[in-house]
Scaffold this motif. Structure first.
Motif, PDB file in Angstrom:
ATOM      1  N   ARG A  22     -93.146 -87.200   8.240  1.00  0.00           N
ATOM      2  CA  ARG A  22     -92.588 -88.433   7.617  1.00  0.00           C
ATOM      3  C   ARG A  22     -93.497 -89.571   8.126  1.00  0.00           C
ATOM      4  O   ARG A  22     -93.907 -90.599   7.215  1.00  0.00           O
ATOM      5  CB  ARG A  22     -91.100 -88.753   8.354  1.00  0.00           C
ATOM      6  CG  ARG A  22     -90.250 -87.967   7.278  1.00  0.00           C
ATOM      7  CD  ARG A  22     -88.887 -88.199   8.079  1.00  0.00           C
ATOM      8  NE  ARG A  22     -87.663 -87.608   7.127  1.00  0.00           N
ATOM      9  CZ  ARG A  22     -86.402 -87.745   7.272  1.00  0.00           C
ATOM     10  NH1 ARG A  22     -85.997 -88.364   8.437  1.00  0.00           N
ATOM     11  NH2 ARG A  22     -85.717 -87.116   6.643  1.00  0.00           N
ATOM     12  N   TRP A  23     -93.749 -89.643   9.373  1.00  0.00           N
ATOM     13  CA  TRP A  23     -94.711 -90.772   9.828  1.00  0.00           C
ATOM     14  C   TRP A  23     -96.202 -90.753   9.163  1.00  0.00           C
ATOM     15  O   TRP A  23     -96.670 -91.552   8.712  1.00  0.00           O
ATOM     16  CB  TRP A  23     -94.983 -90.904  11.060  1.00  0.00           C
ATOM     17  CG  TRP A  23     -95.831 -92.042  11.968  1.00  0.00           C
ATOM     18  CD1 TRP A  23     -95.350 -93.045  12.102  1.00  0.00           C
ATOM     19  CD2 TRP A  23     -97.215 -91.993  12.204  1.00  0.00           C
ATOM     20  NE1 TRP A  23     -96.403 -94.046  12.661  1.00  0.00           N
ATOM     21  CE2 TRP A  23     -97.395 -93.390  12.504  1.00  0.00           C
ATOM     22  CE3 TRP A  23     -98.312 -90.959  11.935  1.00  0.00           C
ATOM     23  CZ2 TRP A  23     -98.818 -93.635  13.037  1.00  0.00           C
ATOM     24  CZ3 TRP A  23     -99.498 -91.602  12.280  1.00  0.00           C
ATOM     25  CH2 TRP A  23     -99.741 -92.788  12.597  1.00  0.00           C
ATOM     26  N   ARG A  24     -96.813 -89.802   8.884  1.00  0.00           N
ATOM     27  CA  ARG A  24     -98.001 -89.189   8.546  1.00  0.00           C
ATOM     28  C   ARG A  24     -97.933 -89.783   6.815  1.00  0.00           C
ATOM     29  O   ARG A  24     -98.994 -90.350   6.324  1.00  0.00           O
ATOM     30  CB  ARG A  24     -98.654 -88.117   8.475  1.00  0.00           C
ATOM     31  CG  ARG A  24     -99.308 -87.690   9.678  1.00  0.00           C
ATOM     32  CD  ARG A  24     -99.984 -86.381  10.016  1.00  0.00           C
ATOM     33  NE  ARG A  24     -99.251 -85.183   9.156  1.00  0.00           N
ATOM     34  CZ  ARG A  24     -98.539 -84.454   9.853  1.00  0.00           C
ATOM     35  NH1 ARG A  24     -98.413 -84.495  11.263  1.00  0.00           N
ATOM     36  NH2 ARG A  24     -98.153 -83.371   9.307  1.00  0.00           N
ATOM     37  N   ASP A  25     -96.831 -89.461   6.352  1.00  0.00           N
ATOM     38  CA  ASP A  25     -96.811 -89.765   4.781  1.00  0.00           C
ATOM     39  C   ASP A  25     -96.407 -91.161   4.419  1.00  0.00           C
ATOM     40  O   ASP A  25     -96.721 -91.409   3.294  1.00  0.00           O
ATOM     41  CB  ASP A  25     -95.713 -88.932   4.271  1.00  0.00           C
ATOM     42  CG  ASP A  25     -95.977 -87.426   4.270  1.00  0.00           C
ATOM     43  OD1 ASP A  25     -97.126 -87.213   4.267  1.00  0.00           O
ATOM     44  OD2 ASP A  25     -95.170 -86.510   3.813  1.00  0.00           O
ATOM     45  N   MET A  26     -95.689 -91.895   5.627  1.00  0.00           N
ATOM     46  CA  MET A  26     -95.506 -93.325   5.115  1.00  0.00           C
ATOM     47  C   MET A  26     -96.584 -94.059   5.024  1.00  0.00           C
ATOM     48  O   MET A  26     -97.573 -94.005   6.026  1.00  0.00           O
ATOM     49  CB  MET A  26     -94.589 -93.810   6.553  1.00  0.00           C
ATOM     50  CG  MET A  26     -94.095 -95.255   6.365  1.00  0.00           C
ATOM     51  SD  MET A  26     -93.180 -95.649   7.659  1.00  0.00           S
ATOM     52  CE  MET A  26     -94.450 -95.215   9.139  1.00  0.00           C
ATOM     53  N   PRO A  27     -96.685 -94.948   3.969  1.00  0.00           N
ATOM     54  CA  PRO A  27     -97.621 -96.091   3.616  1.00  0.00           C
ATOM     55  C   PRO A  27     -97.688 -96.916   4.989  1.00  0.00           C
ATOM     56  O   PRO A  27     -96.690 -97.429   5.240  1.00  0.00           O
ATOM     57  CB  PRO A  27     -97.407 -96.593   2.527  1.00  0.00           C
ATOM     58  CG  PRO A  27     -96.384 -95.696   1.897  1.00  0.00           C
ATOM     59  CD  PRO A  27     -95.575 -94.896   2.828  1.00  0.00           C
ATOM     60  N   LYS A  28     -98.969 -97.214   5.606  1.00  0.00           N
ATOM     61  CA  LYS A  28     -99.009 -98.040   6.590  1.00  0.00           C
ATOM     62  C   LYS A  28     -99.995 -99.253   6.554  1.00  0.00           C
ATOM     63  O   LYS A  28    -101.139 -98.857   5.639  1.00  0.00           O
ATOM     64  CB  LYS A  28     -99.136 -97.352   7.902  1.00  0.00           C
ATOM     65  CG  LYS A  28     -97.797 -96.249   8.167  1.00  0.00           C
ATOM     66  CD  LYS A  28     -98.441 -95.360   9.302  1.00  0.00           C
ATOM     67  CE  LYS A  28     -99.484 -94.250   8.803  1.00  0.00           C
ATOM     68  NZ  LYS A  28     -98.715 -93.319   7.959  1.00  0.00           N
TER      69      LYS A  28
END
Length: 194
Positions: A86-92
């Motif tokens: 989820r963290w990798r996929d989340m736009p940041k």
């Protein structure tokens, strides 16, 4: 207009990091403890629902040093695997003038943070979370934060990096939610009254 939330684990005496940027207290059961499964799942679900996460340099360095490969570590739990994905996929977006490059669905912002956050809030899209004391402090002072989420861990560390920055004026808030987690951890969510 997008909603901007500042949410982090915080000590009972108001710090998001102990002296030396120590986060070992954040699980609630002493140095180097982990959060309860229930609290970890709450944070994971929050990451899954975030349209864009805004990070300051220090928080980015802490998160990016662990989560990109946490799902491939020996003994990784299903919850950690899910969070890492989820963290990798989340736009940041990382706000830093010293960071050279970012990865994992992230873009680097080197200009005026308040101007960029204001622009991002005006866009269509999902909710935004902001993390990191310096970045969140700038957004607080500019009146950009719509919601504060304090996940209070029952520990006193006596100093460090405060959750709240010094402000030029009062910010009136309304209590929107309270919730308890194992280990005496209490979530309080406040909305900014405008």
């Amino acid at each position: 207009m997008r909603k901007l939330t500042f949410g982090m684990n915080v000590t009972l005496d108001g710090y998001i990091a102990a002296p030396g940027d120590d986060l070992g207290w954040s699980g609630g059961d002493g140095p180097d403890s982990s959060p309860s499964d229930e609290l970890f799942q709450w944070w994971s679900d929050r990451v899954a629902a975030t349209g864009l996460a805004l990070y300051g340099r220090k928080l980015w360095n802490a998160m990016s040093s662990h989560w990109p490969t946490a799902d491939r570590q020996p003994g990784a739990t299903q919850a950690a695997i899910e969070y890492a994905r989820r963290w990798r996929d989340m736009p940041k977006a990382v706000f830093s003038s010293t960071t050279a490059a970012v990865d994992w669905n992230t873009r680097l912002v080197t200009g005026d943070a308040v101007a960029e956050i204001t622009r991002l809030k005006a866009e269509d899209g999902g909710p935004m979370d902001i993390g990191g004391a310096t970045l969140a402090g700038a957004a607080m002072r500019a009146g950009l934060i719509d919601e504060y989420v304090l996940v209070t861990v029952p520990v006193l560390v006596g100093g460090g990096t405060p959750f709240f920055t010094a402000l030029d004026g009062w910010v009136n808030l309304s209590l929107a939610e309270t919730r308890t987690f194992p280990g005496g951890v209490v979530l309080t969510r406040y909305e900014t009254r405008r």
